[in-house]
Every structure is written in structure tokens, then in C-alpha cells.
Write an enzyme that holds these catalytic residues in place. Structure first.
Site, PDB file in Angstrom:
ATOM      1  N   ASP A   1     -12.127   0.257 -12.047  1.00  0.00           N
ATOM      2  CA  ASP A   1     -11.557   0.623 -11.008  1.00  0.00           C
ATOM      3  C   ASP A   1     -12.077   2.003 -10.548  1.00  0.00           C
ATOM      4  OD1 ASP A   1      -9.761   1.789 -12.710  1.00  0.00           O
ATOM      5  OD2 ASP A   1      -8.015   0.751 -11.935  1.00  0.00           O
TER       6      ASP A   1
ATOM      7  N   ASN B   1       4.398  -0.418 -13.457  1.00  0.00           N
ATOM      8  CA  ASN B   1       5.028  -1.608 -12.676  1.00  0.00           C
ATOM      9  C   ASN B   1       4.318  -2.950 -13.239  1.00  0.00           C
ATOM     10  OD1 ASN B   1       2.363  -1.013 -11.810  1.00  0.00           O
ATOM     11  ND2 ASN B   1       2.907  -0.619  -9.624  1.00  0.00           N
TER      12      ASN B   1
ATOM     13  N   GLU C   1      -1.796  -4.415  -8.118  1.00  0.00           N
ATOM     14  CA  GLU C   1      -0.398  -4.060  -8.083  1.00  0.00           C
ATOM     15  C   GLU C   1       0.356  -5.271  -7.975  1.00  0.00           C
ATOM     16  OE1 GLU C   1       0.332  -1.022  -8.485  1.00  0.00           O
ATOM     17  OE2 GLU C   1      -0.946   0.166  -7.426  1.00  0.00           O
TER      18      GLU C   1
ATOM     19  N   HIS D   1       1.111  -3.000 -13.506  1.00  0.00           N
ATOM     20  CA  HIS D   1      -0.485  -3.377 -13.185  1.00  0.00           C
ATOM     21  C   HIS D   1      -1.565  -3.154 -14.086  1.00  0.00           C
ATOM     22  CE1 HIS D   1      -0.930   1.119 -11.729  1.00  0.00           C
ATOM     23  NE2 HIS D   1      -1.620   1.026 -13.070  1.00  0.00           N
TER      24      HIS D   1
HETATM   25  C1  F6R Z   1      -7.152   2.736 -15.065  1.00  0.00           C
HETATM   26  C2  F6R Z   1      -6.166   1.795 -14.677  1.00  0.00           C
HETATM   27  C3  F6R Z   1      -4.895   1.665 -14.942  1.00  0.00           C
HETATM   28  C4  F6R Z   1      -4.287   2.396 -15.889  1.00  0.00           C
HETATM   29  C5  F6R Z   1      -2.575   2.332 -16.024  1.00  0.00           C
HETATM   30  C6  F6R Z   1      -2.256   3.062 -16.985  1.00  0.00           C
HETATM   31  O1  F6R Z   1      -8.397   2.478 -15.068  1.00  0.00           O
HETATM   32  O2  F6R Z   1      -6.918   0.804 -14.418  1.00  0.00           O
HETATM   33  O3  F6R Z   1      -4.325   0.530 -14.587  1.00  0.00           O
HETATM   34  O4  F6R Z   1      -4.687   1.874 -16.823  1.00  0.00           O
HETATM   35  O5  F6R Z   1      -2.396   2.839 -14.773  1.00  0.00           O
HETATM   36  O6  F6R Z   1      -2.383   4.304 -16.861  1.00  0.00           O
HETATM   37  P1  F6R Z   1      -2.073   5.389 -18.107  1.00  0.00           P
HETATM   38  O7  F6R Z   1      -2.858   5.230 -19.198  1.00  0.00           O
HETATM   39  O8  F6R Z   1      -2.544   6.769 -17.479  1.00  0.00           O
HETATM   40  O9  F6R Z   1      -0.536   5.380 -18.302  1.00  0.00           O
END
Ligand code: F6R
Length: 242
Positions: A67, A136, A143, A138
Site C-alpha cells: 500500500d 482492527n 479496512e 486490517h
Molecule cells: C502496512 C500495512 C498495515 C500494517 C498494519 C500493522 O503496509 O499495510 O496493514 O501492516 O497496520 O501495523 P503495525 O506493524 O505498525 O502494527
């Protein structure tokens, strides 16, 4: 699904890096699907370290990231391109022309998403997709929703995600409200998936995502249907599994 239990963040990072490293050694021209966020940073550090020691060669590797924020340029220090360059790309011998992320500077969302789908197709899909897990549920920026979206799409970030990301920005108003993300079908088409999770605050969502009902309300729950998922998580994140 295979669950690999790590002692702590450091151990999780080393175990995850070992799996990525094995992929690169076994298939030097592989396509790695990469993630940003706090969780994979330690794994990237290990990969850089092993590269510097001469144990890893990224010269044949292609990368596609999950992303990118819409509206951020590559030189913005909060863009995901900047993150990847800081933590991995600039520190190993991957060919910069073979590192791909959605184009956050493309204002036409339909075009940005179509172009990125084309990139993923043209590299032959993903061999190993690295994923973090949002609070959540994702994955990428898919989302909680009533549906699973198949391909790359533009998302409005939820309030929870905006709150979780604000620590990286000067103020909450600077947090982008939209992002381009790979879709669930593309993620599920990866030949192997590696999920990294650390910390007690993820324990509840680990249980829900991997042992709860499969629902787009918890997008990561779809991973239960993938034939080759490895979850590498530390004891704190696995605490609710019993
Ligand atoms: C990052 C992404 C997100 C993260 C997720 C967890 O490219 O796509 O889905 O993997 O938000 O983030 P952290 O590792 O900061 O807890």
C-alpha cells in the site's frame, strides 16, 4: 496455518527474516510482497545485516508493496516508499527499478489502481507476501467492511487507523485520509503468506482473525482460507490462544 511462536519482538523478527531469506535463497528471482508499519522493521534489519555479511543477494528480487498513502510524494518522510527505502531498498542490492508501490502521487484513483494491478500481473504475482496485522484486523489497508475487495483500490482510512498512524505525523490533520491498497484477492493469490505480529495489544485480534469467523468485518480472517500461511508471533501476541 502454521504458527511459529517467538519469545519476543527480536526473536519474531529473526524468525520472520529467516523465512524471507529462505525464499530469496531458494528462488533468487522471486517476487516479495512487502509491508510497512512497525512490526516488520526488525525483520528488515536482519535482512540488511545478512546482506552486508554476504549471506543474501537481492539482485534478482522484485518487490511489490501492499500500500501507499494517496497524496504523498516519494520524498515525503511519511510515504511508504520513503519507509521502504530507509529500512530496506537503499541498504541492499535490490534493483530500484524492480521495487514497486502504488503511485501515491497519481490523483486519478482508478488509474493508480489499474496501473498497480498491471504491475503485479506483469511480475507474475507474489511468491511470498509479508503482512502485519492492524488492530482492527486490517491487512494492507483493507479496512473492516461488508465485503472483501478483490483488487487494488482506494480506501478511506478508518478513524481507528488514522488514530493509530498519527504518531508518525506532526499533527492528526497531517495524516492522509486515503490510501491505495492491494486487494484481498491479490493478497490471497500470493503463493505463500507470512504474517508477523507482536505485542499484547494485538492478542485479541490475533485470536479473532485466525480462530474467529471468516468475515470482511475482520479482513485478516480470510487468511484462514489460504493454503500456505505462516504466522510468526511473539508470546504476548499469542497469549489469548490458550
Ligand atoms: C502496512 C500495512 C498495515 C500494517 C498494519 C500493522 O503496509 O499495510 O496493514 O501492516 O497496520 O501495523 P503495525 O506493524 O505498525 O502494527
Amino acid at each position: 496455518m502454521k504458527i511459529i511462536k517467538a519469545k519476543d519482538y527480536q526473536d519474531m523478527s529473526r524468525k520472520a527474516a529467516n523465512i524471507i531469506s529462505a525464499q530469496v535463497i531458494m528462488k533468487p528471482d522471486c517476487v516479495l510482497g512487502l509491508a510497512t508499519g512497525s512490526t516488520p522493521i526488525g525483520a528488515y534489519e536482519n535482512l540488511v545485516n545478512w546482506y552486508q555479511k554476504g549471506d543474501l543477494d537481492f539482485s534478482g528480487v522484485t518487490t511489490v508493496n501492499l500500500d501507499e498513502y494517496k497524496g504523498l510524494t516519494r520524498d515525503n518522510d511519511q510515504s511508504y516508499y520513503y519507509f521502504m527505502n530507509e529500512h530496506l531498498f537503499s541498504k541492499v542490492n535490490v534493483d530500484p527499478k524492480r521495487t514497486f508501490l502504488p503511485d501515491g502521487t497519481e490523483p486519478d484513483s482508478a488509474k493508480a489502481c489499474e496501473d498497480y494491478n498491471h504491475v503485479i500481473e506483469s511480475v507474475g504475482g507474489v511468491d511470498l507476501q509479508l503482512l502485519g496485522l492492524g488492530h482492527n484486523g486490517h491487512i494492507g489497508f483493507n479496512e473492516p467492511s461488508d465485503i472483501f475487495k478483490a483488487k487494488t483500490h482506494c480506501v478511506d482510512l478508518t478513524e481507528t487507523t488514522i488514530q493509530a498512524n498519527k504518531r508518525f505525523f506532526a499533527s492528526i490533520d497531517d495524516v492522509p485520509r486515503q490510501a491505495y491498497t492491494m486487494g484481498i484477492q491479490t493478497i490471497m493469490q500470493a503463493r505463500k503468506i507470512l504474517v508477523v505480529v507482536s505485542g499484547a495489544e494485538k492478542a485479541a485480534i490475533v485470536k479473532e482473525a485466525f480462530f474467529g469467523p471468516i468475515t470482511p468485518k475482520v479482513q485478516a480472517s480470510v487468511l484462514q482460507l489460504h493454503h500456505d500461511v505462516i504466522l510468526v508471533a511473539d508470546e504476548a501476541a499469542l497469549a489469548e490462544l490458550g
